[in-house]
Design a protein around this motif. Structure first.
Motif: not given
Length: 72
Positions: A33-43, A52-55, A61-69
């Protein structure tokens, strides 16, 4: 359509529900689930929010979900 709804019923196992949710967000089907994937679905899900707010929301959300960084 009916098969899709069936996965969301109470009788469906948690793993099936998680796979379904992951597949919804894995827009390009590459197994991530890339940034672009999440953006498309959330759009589609939140059409009224400015780009800009959606991005920023997706980024946060993706930074928080990236548990292994690892960034993916």
């Amino acid at each position: 359509f009916v098969a899709t709804l069936a996965i969301l019923t109470a009788k469906s196992d948690r793993g099936g529900k998680l796979r379904f949710a992951f597949n919804v967000f894995d827009y390009d089907g590459d197994g991530f689930v890339s940034n672009a994937d999440a953006y498309r679905v959330c759009r589609v899900l939140i059409p009224s929010i400015p780009d800009f707010q959606l991005q920023r929301l997706v980024d946060r959300v993706l930074i928080e979900a990236d548990s292994d960084r690892d960034g993916i």
